[in-house]
Design a protein around this motif. Structure first.
Motif, PDB file in Angstrom:
ATOM      1  N   GLU A 194       0.732   8.028  -5.478  1.00 40.26           N
ATOM      2  CA  GLU A 194      -0.529   9.139  -6.486  1.00 40.26           C
ATOM      3  C   GLU A 194      -0.249  10.392  -5.250  1.00 40.26           C
ATOM      4  N   SER A 195       1.285  10.296  -4.058  1.00 38.30           N
ATOM      5  CA  SER A 195       1.094  11.425  -3.358  1.00 38.30           C
ATOM      6  C   SER A 195       2.327  11.901  -3.344  1.00 38.30           C
ATOM      7  N   THR A 196       2.470  13.448  -2.635  1.00 40.13           N
ATOM      8  CA  THR A 196       3.695  14.372  -2.549  1.00 40.13           C
ATOM      9  C   THR A 196       4.809  13.465  -1.954  1.00 40.13           C
ATOM     10  N   LEU A 197       5.931  13.520  -1.782  1.00 43.14           N
ATOM     11  CA  LEU A 197       6.803  13.381  -1.181  1.00 43.14           C
ATOM     12  C   LEU A 197       6.302  12.788   0.542  1.00 43.14           C
ATOM     13  N   THR A 198       5.671  14.257   0.792  1.00 42.19           N
ATOM     14  CA  THR A 198       5.843  14.249   2.314  1.00 42.19           C
ATOM     15  C   THR A 198       4.878  13.531   2.590  1.00 42.19           C
ATOM     16  N   PHE A 247       2.391   9.024   5.660  1.00 40.47           N
ATOM     17  CA  PHE A 247       1.697   7.843   5.752  1.00 40.47           C
ATOM     18  C   PHE A 247       2.182   6.675   5.995  1.00 40.47           C
ATOM     19  N   GLU A 248       3.412   6.933   5.118  1.00 38.56           N
ATOM     20  CA  GLU A 248       4.449   5.177   5.774  1.00 38.56           C
ATOM     21  C   GLU A 248       4.887   5.507   7.582  1.00 38.56           C
ATOM     22  N   ARG A 249       4.611   7.026   7.950  1.00 35.52           N
ATOM     23  CA  ARG A 249       5.294   6.565   9.269  1.00 35.52           C
ATOM     24  C   ARG A 249       4.537   6.378   9.734  1.00 35.52           C
ATOM     25  N   ARG A 250       3.048   6.755   9.450  1.00 40.29           N
ATOM     26  CA  ARG A 250       1.674   6.234  10.027  1.00 40.29           C
ATOM     27  C   ARG A 250       1.968   4.575  10.649  1.00 40.29           C
ATOM     28  N   LEU A 251       2.060   4.057   8.884  1.00 41.22           N
ATOM     29  CA  LEU A 251       2.031   2.753   9.425  1.00 41.22           C
ATOM     30  C   LEU A 251       3.416   2.020   9.674  1.00 41.22           C
ATOM     31  N   PHE A 252       4.290   2.575   9.494  1.00 40.46           N
ATOM     32  CA  PHE A 252       5.095   1.773  10.436  1.00 40.46           C
ATOM     33  C   PHE A 252       5.188   2.085  12.374  1.00 40.46           C
ATOM     34  N   HIS A 253       4.285   2.714  12.579  1.00 40.98           N
ATOM     35  CA  HIS A 253       4.025   3.328  14.118  1.00 40.98           C
ATOM     36  C   HIS A 253       3.113   1.940  14.314  1.00 40.98           C
ATOM     37  N   GLU A 282       0.771  -0.908   0.077  1.00 37.55           N
ATOM     38  CA  GLU A 282       0.293   0.087   0.116  1.00 37.55           C
ATOM     39  C   GLU A 282       0.593   1.168   0.172  1.00 37.55           C
ATOM     40  N   SER A 283       1.884   1.509   1.289  1.00 43.20           N
ATOM     41  CA  SER A 283       2.361   2.162   0.842  1.00 43.20           C
ATOM     42  C   SER A 283       4.251   2.726  -0.907  1.00 43.20           C
ATOM     43  N   VAL A 284       4.447   1.528  -0.445  1.00 46.12           N
ATOM     44  CA  VAL A 284       4.526   1.651  -1.808  1.00 46.12           C
ATOM     45  C   VAL A 284       4.242   2.445  -3.690  1.00 46.12           C
ATOM     46  N   ASN A 285       2.578   1.678  -2.992  1.00 44.01           N
ATOM     47  CA  ASN A 285       1.814   2.310  -4.561  1.00 44.01           C
ATOM     48  C   ASN A 285       1.139   3.400  -3.899  1.00 44.01           C
TER      49      ASN A 285
END
Ligand code: HXC
Length: 258
Positions: free
Chosen positions: A217-221, A226-232, A210-213
């Protein structure tokens, strides 16, 4: 469920789908795409499966959408019949990884289908192309969108405008495929990669996909946030405790997908 245009089997935790219209070089017709969507959804829902491999034959992954089936389409046939969206997009909703194991021709819709997978392992005889322009049409299942993201605007324009084919060496150099292997090792390589993945923690697998995809679709920020929230959130899983404890105890982790 029984299928006609695809063959479906499981190998351990891996679901294997083989496109199976050999006389038409696996041309993608409506029946095949419907069956493919059904098989993908069934593996996605199957708790015993952790990764899916999609392949064709040694001669063709798929030579494109079935030209005979669409040759006489009117605009309304395509538009009102919801051609492509109706059953070509199912693969995008699959949450487990799908690896394309590509040998031979991956042309038009075949190349687009391979690009909808999460990564492509190619045999050394693989040939990729978007030859729709020769038929007086344009790519319709993401070719003009995924190809530039995968291999640069310049190469994508070249491929779509000239209809030339790209061999496996060029495809790897351009970043379209992740690995190239001899034809007789393609399935072993793809199934081994899929087994490695399937033995990881399924929640982590799905979050990575989900995160790589989202990177497309998103800006880098936004993407990094999003990645950080999933990591948490991984710290709420049992598999995180097991994975890190196993490392500290110098033993292989045994994930429960929880
Ligand atoms: C229907 C196809 C087909 C296709 C091959 N066949 N590709 N049938 N749709 N896309 C059939 C041939 O008609 C032939 O059937 C048999 O498969 C073997 O193909 P040959 O041409 O005899 O084989 P070969 O000479 O080895 O050439 C292989 C090839 C060529 C270079 C791949 O078949 C080819 O150019 N195919 C079309 C590729 C293409 O234009 N793809 C884009 C399609 S449009 P018979 O009965 O004669 O033996 C598209 C739009 C996608 O994909 C948009 C999103 C849906």
């Amino acid at each position: 469920m029984s299928y006609e245009a695809i063959l479906v089997e499981t190998q351990g935790k891996v679901g294997l789908i083989r496109l199976n219209r050999p006389k038409a070089l696996n041309a993608l017709n409506d029946q095949l795409m419907t069956e493919l969507g059904d098989a993908l959804k069934a593996f996605d829902a199957d708790e015993a499966i952790g990764c899916i491999v999609l392949t064709g034959s040694e001669k063709a992954f798929a030579a494109g959408a079935d030209i005979g089936a669409m040759a006489n389409y009117s605009y309304m046939d395509a538009f009102k019949g919801d051609y492509i969206t109706r059953n070509w997009e199912e693969i995008r909703r699959i949450r487990k990884p799908v690896i394309a194991a590509v040998a031979g021709f991956a042309l038009g819709g075949g190349c687009e289908l391979a690009m909808m997978c999460d990564f492509i392992i190619a045999a050394d005889n693989a040939k990729f192309g978007q030859p729709e322009i020769k038929l007086g049409v344009i790519p319709g299942a993401g070719g003009t969108q995924r190809l530039p993201r995968a291999i640069s605007k310049s190469k994508a324009m070249d491929m779509c405008l000239t209809a030339r084919m790209m061999d496996a060496v060029e495809a790897e150099r351009a970043g379209l495929v992740s690995r190239v292997v001899p034809l007789d090792q393609l399935m072993a390589e793809a199934l081994t990669a899929a087994t490695v993945i399937a033995n990881m923690s399924l929640p982590a697998i799905m979050m990575i996909k989900e995160s790589v995809n989202l990177a497309y679709e998103s800006t880098l920020t936004e993407g990094v946030h999003f990645e950080r929230r999933l990591f948490h959130s991984t710290f709420a899983t049992e598999d995180q405790k097991e994975g890190m404890q196993a490392f500290l105890e110098k033993r292989p982790a045994v994930f429960k997908n929880l």
